[in-house]
Design a protein around this motif. Structure first.
Motif, mmCIF file in Angstrom:
data_model
loop_
_atom_site.group_PDB
_atom_site.id
_atom_site.type_symbol
_atom_site.label_atom_id
_atom_site.label_comp_id
_atom_site.label_asym_id
_atom_site.label_seq_id
_atom_site.Cartn_x
_atom_site.Cartn_y
_atom_site.Cartn_z
ATOM 1 N N MET A 87 0.865 -1.179 0.000
ATOM 2 C CA MET A 87 0.000 0.000 0.000
ATOM 3 C C MET A 87 0.907 1.236 0.000
ATOM 4 S SD MET A 87 -3.089 0.881 2.645
ATOM 5 C CE MET A 87 -4.303 -0.158 1.887
ATOM 6 N N SER A 88 0.575 2.205 -0.807
ATOM 7 C CA SER A 88 1.438 3.376 -0.912
ATOM 8 C C SER A 88 1.392 4.222 0.358
ATOM 9 C CB SER A 88 1.035 4.227 -2.114
ATOM 10 O OG SER A 88 -0.097 5.020 -1.802
ATOM 11 N N ALA A 89 2.472 4.937 0.595
ATOM 12 C CA ALA A 89 2.565 5.783 1.785
ATOM 13 C C ALA A 89 1.496 6.872 1.783
ATOM 14 C CB ALA A 89 3.962 6.403 1.859
ATOM 15 N N VAL A 90 1.211 7.419 0.613
ATOM 16 C CA VAL A 90 0.194 8.478 0.514
ATOM 17 C C VAL A 90 -1.173 7.928 0.901
ATOM 18 C CG1 VAL A 90 -1.002 10.041 -1.063
ATOM 19 C CG2 VAL A 90 1.475 9.780 -1.219
ATOM 20 N N LEU A 91 -1.499 6.745 0.408
ATOM 21 C CA LEU A 91 -2.780 6.130 0.733
ATOM 22 C C LEU A 91 -2.880 5.821 2.224
ATOM 23 C CD1 LEU A 91 -5.492 5.095 -0.193
ATOM 24 C CD2 LEU A 91 -4.407 2.951 -0.829
ATOM 25 N N LEU A 92 -1.801 5.347 2.821
ATOM 26 C CA LEU A 92 -1.798 5.077 4.258
ATOM 27 C C LEU A 92 -2.042 6.350 5.054
ATOM 28 C CD1 LEU A 92 1.106 2.540 4.822
ATOM 29 C CD2 LEU A 92 -1.301 2.209 5.346
ATOM 30 N N ARG A 93 -1.353 7.422 4.695
ATOM 31 C CA ARG A 93 -1.537 8.693 5.416
ATOM 32 C C ARG A 93 -2.952 9.215 5.230
ATOM 33 N NH1 ARG A 93 3.749 9.549 3.489
ATOM 34 N NH2 ARG A 93 2.971 10.799 1.774
ATOM 35 N N THR A 94 -3.480 9.095 4.025
ATOM 36 C CA THR A 94 -4.841 9.561 3.759
ATOM 37 C C THR A 94 -5.848 8.772 4.585
ATOM 38 O OG1 THR A 94 -4.228 10.227 1.527
ATOM 39 C CG2 THR A 94 -6.572 9.907 1.955
ATOM 40 N N GLU A 95 -5.696 7.463 4.606
ATOM 41 C CA GLU A 95 -6.600 6.608 5.369
ATOM 42 C C GLU A 95 -6.501 6.898 6.867
ATOM 43 O OE1 GLU A 95 -9.388 4.010 6.670
ATOM 44 O OE2 GLU A 95 -9.066 4.765 4.642
ATOM 45 N N ALA A 96 -5.282 7.063 7.371
ATOM 46 C CA ALA A 96 -5.102 7.357 8.792
ATOM 47 C C ALA A 96 -5.720 8.703 9.150
ATOM 48 C CB ALA A 96 -3.619 7.333 9.156
ATOM 49 N N SER A 97 -5.561 9.686 8.285
ATOM 50 C CA SER A 97 -6.161 11.007 8.535
ATOM 51 C C SER A 97 -7.679 10.922 8.519
ATOM 52 C CB SER A 97 -5.705 12.016 7.484
ATOM 53 O OG SER A 97 -4.352 12.297 7.625
ATOM 54 N N SER A 98 -8.218 10.208 7.542
ATOM 55 C CA SER A 98 -9.671 10.071 7.439
ATOM 56 C C SER A 98 -10.237 9.331 8.647
ATOM 57 C CB SER A 98 -10.049 9.331 6.159
ATOM 58 O OG SER A 98 -9.660 10.078 5.045
ATOM 59 N N SER A 99 -9.586 8.265 9.040
ATOM 60 C CA SER A 99 -10.042 7.503 10.201
ATOM 61 C C SER A 99 -9.968 8.345 11.467
ATOM 62 C CB SER A 99 -9.192 6.244 10.374
ATOM 63 O OG SER A 99 -9.346 5.393 9.280
ATOM 64 N N SER A 100 -8.946 9.158 11.575
ATOM 65 C CA SER A 100 -8.787 9.998 12.768
ATOM 66 C C SER A 100 -9.854 11.077 12.841
ATOM 67 C CB SER A 100 -7.393 10.628 12.771
ATOM 68 O OG SER A 100 -6.409 9.617 12.853
ATOM 69 N N GLN A 101 -10.338 11.538 11.694
ATOM 70 C CA GLN A 101 -11.387 12.565 11.685
ATOM 71 C C GLN A 101 -12.648 12.065 12.363
ATOM 72 O OE1 GLN A 101 -11.845 13.875 7.647
ATOM 73 N NE2 GLN A 101 -10.049 15.199 7.743
ATOM 74 N N ILE A 102 -12.893 10.757 12.309
ATOM 75 C CA ILE A 102 -14.047 10.178 12.993
ATOM 76 C C ILE A 102 -13.951 10.453 14.492
ATOM 77 C CG2 ILE A 102 -15.169 7.974 13.606
ATOM 78 C CD1 ILE A 102 -14.293 6.990 10.796
ATOM 79 N N GLU A 103 -12.731 10.515 14.998
ATOM 80 C CA GLU A 103 -12.474 10.772 16.415
ATOM 81 C C GLU A 103 -12.230 12.262 16.688
ATOM 82 O OE1 GLU A 103 -9.232 8.227 17.469
ATOM 83 O OE2 GLU A 103 -10.133 6.512 16.494
ATOM 84 N N ASN A 104 -12.626 13.109 15.752
ATOM 85 C CA ASN A 104 -12.427 14.560 15.855
ATOM 86 C C ASN A 104 -10.960 14.953 15.962
ATOM 87 O OD1 ASN A 104 -15.155 15.324 15.642
ATOM 88 N ND2 ASN A 104 -15.482 14.829 17.799
ATOM 89 N N LEU A 105 -10.092 14.172 15.343
ATOM 90 C CA LEU A 105 -8.673 14.505 15.273
ATOM 91 C C LEU A 105 -8.379 14.945 13.850
ATOM 92 C CD1 LEU A 105 -7.147 11.451 17.158
ATOM 93 C CD2 LEU A 105 -7.399 13.778 18.029
ATOM 94 N N ALA A 128 -1.340 15.505 15.172
ATOM 95 C CA ALA A 128 -0.467 14.918 14.150
ATOM 96 C C ALA A 128 0.270 13.710 14.707
ATOM 97 C CB ALA A 128 0.521 15.961 13.631
ATOM 98 N N ALA A 129 0.666 13.776 15.953
ATOM 99 C CA ALA A 129 1.358 12.640 16.578
ATOM 100 C C ALA A 129 0.448 11.418 16.642
ATOM 101 C CB ALA A 129 1.844 13.023 17.973
ATOM 102 N N VAL A 130 -0.819 11.629 16.954
ATOM 103 C CA VAL A 130 -1.774 10.522 17.006
ATOM 104 C C VAL A 130 -1.987 9.937 15.611
ATOM 105 C CG1 VAL A 130 -4.163 9.889 17.504
ATOM 106 C CG2 VAL A 130 -2.925 11.359 19.082
ATOM 107 N N VAL A 131 -2.124 10.796 14.615
ATOM 108 C CA VAL A 131 -2.341 10.323 13.245
ATOM 109 C C VAL A 131 -1.119 9.542 12.755
ATOM 110 C CG1 VAL A 131 -2.733 11.020 10.843
ATOM 111 C CG2 VAL A 131 -4.021 12.113 12.689
ATOM 112 N N VAL A 132 0.073 10.024 13.041
ATOM 113 C CA VAL A 132 1.287 9.298 12.651
ATOM 114 C C VAL A 132 1.329 7.948 13.366
ATOM 115 C CG1 VAL A 132 3.818 9.297 12.776
ATOM 116 C CG2 VAL A 132 2.618 11.317 11.975
#
Length: 62
Positions: free
Chosen positions: A1-19, A39-43
């Motif tokens: 899985m590409s790094a960009v896709l991983l970061r995008t997915e992690a950011s999107s998932s974190s938004q559910i938690e208001n991050l 950002a630390a949580v998303v990383v």
């Protein structure tokens, strides 16, 4: 899985938690130059997803 896709997915998932985190803050955190707690949580989520994908590669039917 590409790094960009991983970061995008992690950011999107974190938004559910208001991050929410911008791309710049996320990039800074990835290179250990960030100051954003969100950002630390998303990383951390990115690293967890990378570990899960790695583990999935080694799984067998057994």
């Amino acid at each position: 899985m590409s790094a960009v896709l991983l970061r995008t997915e992690a950011s999107s998932s974190s938004q559910i938690e208001n991050l929410t985190v911008g791309a710049k803050n996320l990039a800074l955190e990835i290179i250990d130059e960030g100051t954003s707690d969100n950002a630390a949580v998303v990383v951390g989520n990115v690293h967890a997803m990378e570990a899960a994908l790695k583990l999935g590669d080694s799984m067998t039917e057994e």
